[in-house]
Design a protein around this motif. Structure first.
Motif, short mmCIF file in Angstrom:
data_model
loop_
_atom_site.label_atom_id
_atom_site.label_comp_id
_atom_site.label_asym_id
_atom_site.label_seq_id
_atom_site.Cartn_x
_atom_site.Cartn_y
_atom_site.Cartn_z
N ASP A 138 7.61 32.79 105.27
CA ASP A 138 7.44 34.24 105.25
C ASP A 138 6.95 34.73 106.61
N GLU A 173 14.38 39.43 114.23
CA GLU A 173 15.65 39.32 113.51
C GLU A 173 16.73 38.73 114.43
N GLU A 184 15.95 37.03 104.14
CA GLU A 184 15.94 38.31 103.44
C GLU A 184 14.91 39.22 104.11
N LYS A 185 15.23 40.51 104.21
CA LYS A 185 14.36 41.43 104.94
C LYS A 185 13.98 42.59 104.04
N LYS A 186 12.72 42.97 104.11
CA LYS A 186 12.22 44.12 103.36
C LYS A 186 11.43 45.00 104.33
N GLU A 187 11.85 46.27 104.45
CA GLU A 187 11.26 47.19 105.42
C GLU A 187 10.48 48.30 104.70
N THR A 188 9.38 48.69 105.30
CA THR A 188 8.59 49.83 104.81
C THR A 188 8.64 50.92 105.89
N LYS A 189 9.41 51.95 105.63
CA LYS A 189 9.60 53.00 106.63
C LYS A 189 8.34 53.85 106.77
N TYR A 194 8.66 51.72 111.49
CA TYR A 194 8.27 50.98 110.31
C TYR A 194 6.79 50.66 110.39
N VAL A 197 7.36 45.11 108.12
CA VAL A 197 8.66 44.47 107.92
C VAL A 197 8.40 43.02 107.52
N ARG A 200 11.81 36.80 104.63
CA ARG A 200 11.70 35.52 103.89
C ARG A 200 12.83 34.62 104.36
#
Length: 649
Positions: A138, A173, A184-189, A194, A197, A200
Motif C-alpha cells: 500500500d 504512478e 489500484e488507485k483511489k483518489e480523494t479530490k 488531491y 491518493v 494498492r
C-alpha cells in the motif's frame, strides 16, 4: 552476502526504563568484520544505511514485545533485508544445538560471542525467515501539514498543498507503470488537486520502486499488507537428514532421530499404508538410514528403504526387550511398537557415534556437519567431501604414521597430578560456595523488596478500586438528577397547558378544545402526556389521515364528548365507526374553533348546536340500522322456511 547478527547485552524491550542494548556482529561473505555495542535506535539507523541481506536473531522476543511491535519493526526494515530467527520457527531449539551442526562452539554467557555465532549460522543457511506481510503493498500520498484556519492567502496555500499531493501521486504512478506493476488507485479530490491518493500494488515491498518519504507539504507512506498470522519459512530448502526406525505389523511404529540423536518423530497407527508411511517420513525430513530391530530386515521395511534410497541398518542379532528398554529409557512412548521403532533408530545412531566424533575432530568450524556425515556414510572420502564443501582441492591420501606407543606413566607423577587436581577442585568448590551464599543474600534482599512493593501495590489497588466505585456512584446519581430535571421541565410545561385549559373553561360562552395532532395511537399518547385526556373533553383533530378503528373506540371508552374534524368532509368509514361507538364528529367549519398551539376554544352555542345535529342524524342512523337488522332477520327466516318446505315435499 552481508549479515547482521544481534544479541541483547542488557535491558529489555518490555522495560520502559531500561531499553535494550545489543551486541552487533557484521559478517560479509563468511568473514566476521567487527562487533560493536549499539542501542535500538542506532541499530535502526545502521540497517537503513547499510541495508544488509539478513538481520539474524536467536529470538524475535529480543526485538519486539508483542505482535504489533514486531509488525512495526518489520515495517521499518529495508525492503531487501530479511529477519531470520536462527533457532527455528514454531518449534525452536537452542542456539548451541544450531551452532553444533556447523561445528561452531562459543561462550554462551558472552553476548558478543552469541551475536557472532548468530550471524555465522544465518550466513550458512540456518534458521527461518520471519514473514509478516502479503505480496501486496500500500502506498499512501497525503498532506504533510494541515491547511489550518488561514488568512488572506489561505486559498493559494491550500492549492499549493493539494497540487503537491497530485504531482507526487502522478510521479509515483509513472514509476509503477515503468516497473510494469499492477495497481489500484483511489483518489480523494480537494480544492486545487488531491488531499489523499492511495495505491494498492500487487507486488511485495522489495519490488516496489517507491520508498517512504516526507517533504514540506507532501508525505509518502509505503507499507506492506499484514498477514493475519506470522509465517516462518526456512532459509534452506534442504530437509534434515534422519535415522529412521520402523516396526511393521498390524500396528506400524515409526521413529526418527536426527544425526545428533534428537527425537524428531515418534508415532504409530493401525491404518497406515506404505504410501502413508512414506508421506509421513517425507514431511519429517530426508531419511538417510532405515533401521530395524531384528537381524533380518522385513520385506516391508526394505521396500520403504528403497523408496528413499536409504542406507540399511540391522543389528548383528535381534535386540532383546531388555536392550530396548535400556535404549529408550530417557524417552516417552505410547506402546511397544513405538518403543521397538525408537530402539532401532537409537541403536543405529549409537553404532555411528564414534565415526561422527572423528568427523567432528577433522572438520573446521563453519561447515555443515550433517551434509559431511551424510556423504561420508554414503561412501565418499572425508577429504573429498571437505574439499567440495569448502571449495579447496582434496589432499592426496598419505599413509598415516604409526601411533607411538606411550610410555607407562610413573606412579609418583600420577599421584602429584591428582593432588594438584584435588587442590584446584577444592578451591573451585569454595568459590562456588561463596557465590551461593552471595546469591542467597541477594535473594533475601529481593524478596524483602518484593514484599514491600506488593504491599504498596495492594494499597494502591484498593484505593483505586474505592475511587472507581465512588466515581461510578457519583455518575449514576448525576444521571438520575439529569433525568429528574428533564421530568420536572416536562411536568412544568404540562401544568402550564392545563392552567391554560382551565382558564378557557372559566370564561363564559366558550368551551375549551384540546388539539389531537393525528387520529393515531402516537397522537393520543402525545396528547395524554402533554395536556391529558379526561371524560367530557372535546378534541380538535386537524387531520384524520391514518386513523384507526381501535383509536376511535379507545377515545369513546375514555368518555371524550366529541371530535372536531378539520377538512372538507371526513372519511365515510370514519363516520360509520364513530356512529357505531356513538362518538360525535363535528365539522370545523360549523364550530369555527380558535386554535393556539396545543389548546383552543370555540363558542359553546356552536358546539351544542353541532352536537344536537349529530344526535338527530344519529337517531336516523340507528333507525336505518334497526330496519336493516329486521330485514336481515326476515330474510333469514324466509330462507329457513323454504328449506323446511323442500325437505317436507
Amino acid at each position: 552476502m552481508k549479515v547482521f547478527g544481534i544479541d541483547v547485552i542488557k535491558g529489555s524491550v518490555r522495560s520502559r526504563t531500561r531499553r535494550p542494548v545489543y551486541a552487533l556482529a557484521r559478517v560479509e561473505d563468511g568473514e566476521i568484520l567487527d562487533v560493536e555495542e549499539v542501542t535500538g535506535f542506532r541499530l535502526q539507523r545502521l540497517l537503513a544505511a547499510e541495508k544488509p541481506d539478513i538481520l539474524a536473531v536467536d529470538s524475535i522476543q529480543e526485538i519486539a514485545a508483542d505482535r504489533n511491535e514486531l509488525y512495526a519493526f518489520l515495517q521499518a526494515l529495508p525492503p531487501a533485508t530479511k529477519l531470520v530467527q536462527v533457532t527455528g520457527g514454531e518449534r525452536t531449539e537452542s542456539l548451541g544445538k544450531v551452532a553444533a551442526r556447523y561445528n561452531i562452539s562459543f561462550n554462551k554467557f558472552d553476548p558478543y560471542a552469541e551475536a557472532r555465532t548468530t550471524a555465522r549460522v544465518a550466513a550458512l543457511g540456518a534458521g527461518v525467515e520471519v514473514i509478516a506481510f502479503e505480496n501486496t503493498t500500500d502506498i499512501v500520498v497525503s498532506r504533510h501539514r494541515s491547511p489550518g484556519r488561514g488568512g488572506w492567502s489561505q486559498n493559494r496555500y491550500i492549492r499549493k498543498i493539494h497540487g503537491g499531493v497530485m504531482q507526487k501521486a502522478r510521479e509515483i504512478e509513472g514509476q509503477l507503470r515503468s516497473a510494469g506493476l499492477d495497481y489500484e488507485k483511489k483518489e480523494t479530490k480537494a480544492f486545487g488537486g488531491y488531499s489523499r491518493v492511495a495505491f494498492r500494488v500487487k507486488a511485495p515491498r522489495e519490488m516496489v520502486p517507491v520508498h517512504s518519504s516526507r517533504g514540506a507539504d507532501v508525505q509518502v507512506r509505503v507499507t506492506g499488507k499484514e498477514l493475519d498470522r506470522i509465517r516462518f519459512e526456512p532459509l534452506s530448502s534442504r530437509p534434515r537428514y534422519l535415522i529412521v526406525g520402523l516396526d511393521p505389523g498390524t500396528t506400524t511404529g515409526i521413529a526418527a532421530v536426527d544425526l545428533d540423536g534428537n527425537l524428531v518423530l515418534l508415532t504409530s497407527s493401525r491404518q497406515m499404508t506404505m504410501s502413508d508411511i512414506i508421506e509421513e517420513l517425507y514431511h519429517a525430513g530426508k531419511p538417510l538410514i532405515i533401521a530395524s530391530d531384528v537381524h533380518e530386515m522385513p520385506y516391508s521395511v526394505e521396500k520403504i528403504r528403497r523408496a528413499f534410497n536409504a542406507i540399511p541398518y540391522t543389528p548383528k542379532q535381534s535386540l532383546s526387550v531388555e536392550a530396548k528398554y535400556d535404549l529408550t529409557a530417557s524417552f516417552t512412548y505410547m506402546n511397544d511398537h513405538e518403543r521397538d521403532a525408537l530402539s532401532a533408530a537409537l541403536d543405529a545412531y549409537r553404532s555411528l557415534q564414534n565415526k561422527f566424533r572423528n568427523i567432528v575432530k577433522r572438520v573446521q568450524p563453519g561447515v555443515d556437519l550433517d551434509e559431511v556425515r551424510a556423504r561420508v556414510l554414503r561412501g565418499q572420502p572425508l577429504d573429498a567431501v571437505l574439499a567440495d564443501l569448502q571449495g579447496a582441492p582434496a589432499r592426496p591420501k598419505e599413509e598415516e604414521p604409526a601411533a607411538p606407543i606411550p610410555e607407562r606413566p610413573i606412579e609418583d607423577e600420577r599421584v602429584m597430578a591428582l593432588d594438584g587436581m584435588v587442590k584446584r577442585l577444592r578451591s573451585y568448590v569454595q568459590e562456588l560456595e561463596e557465590e551461593i551464599r552471595e546469591r542467597d543474600r541477594e535473594i533475601d534482599r529481593l524478596r524483602q523488596d518484593l514484599r514491600r512493593a506488593r504491599s504498596a501495590t495492594e494499597r494502591k489497588i484498593r484505593r483505586d478500586a474505592e475511587l472507581a466505585t465512588k466515581d461510578a456512584t457519583i455518575e449514576s446519581l448525576r444521571e438520575q438528577l439529569r433525568g429528574e430535571r428533564r421530568r420536572s421541565r416536562q411536568l412544568k410545561k404540562r401544568l402550564e397547558r392545563m392552567r391554560k385549559v382551565e382558564k378557557i373553561e372559566i370564561s363564559e360562552g366558550y368551551t375549551p378544545l384540546k388539539v389531537l395532532d393525528s387520529l393515531t395511537r402516537d397522537g393520543v399518547r402525545s396528547l395524554q402526556e402533554g395536556v391529558g385526556i379526561s371524560s367530557g373533553d372535546i378534541l380538535y383533530v386537524p387531520r384524520t389521515h391514518g386513523w384507526g378503528r381501535g383509536v376511535v373506540k379507545d377515545l369513546a371508552e375514555t368518555g371524550v364528548r366529541a371530535l372536531v374534524i378539520n377538512g372538507e368532509g371526513p372519511d365515510p368509514h370514519l363516520v360509520r365507526v364513530a356512529r357505531e361507538v356513538n362518538l360525535p364528529l363535528l365539522p370545523a367549519e360549523t364550530v369555527r374553533p380558535n386554535i393556539q398551539g396545543r389548546t383552543g376554544a370555540a363558542k359553546t352555542d356552536a358546539i351544542e348546536e353541532a352536537i344536537r345535529e349529530w344526535e338527530e342524524e344519529q337517531k336516523e342512523f340507528r333507525r336505518e340500522e334497526e330496519a336493516k337488522r329486521v330485514e336481515y332477520l326476515f330474510k333469514e327466516y324466509r330462507s329457513e322456511r323454504e328449506k323446511e318446505v323442500r325437505r317436507g315435499g
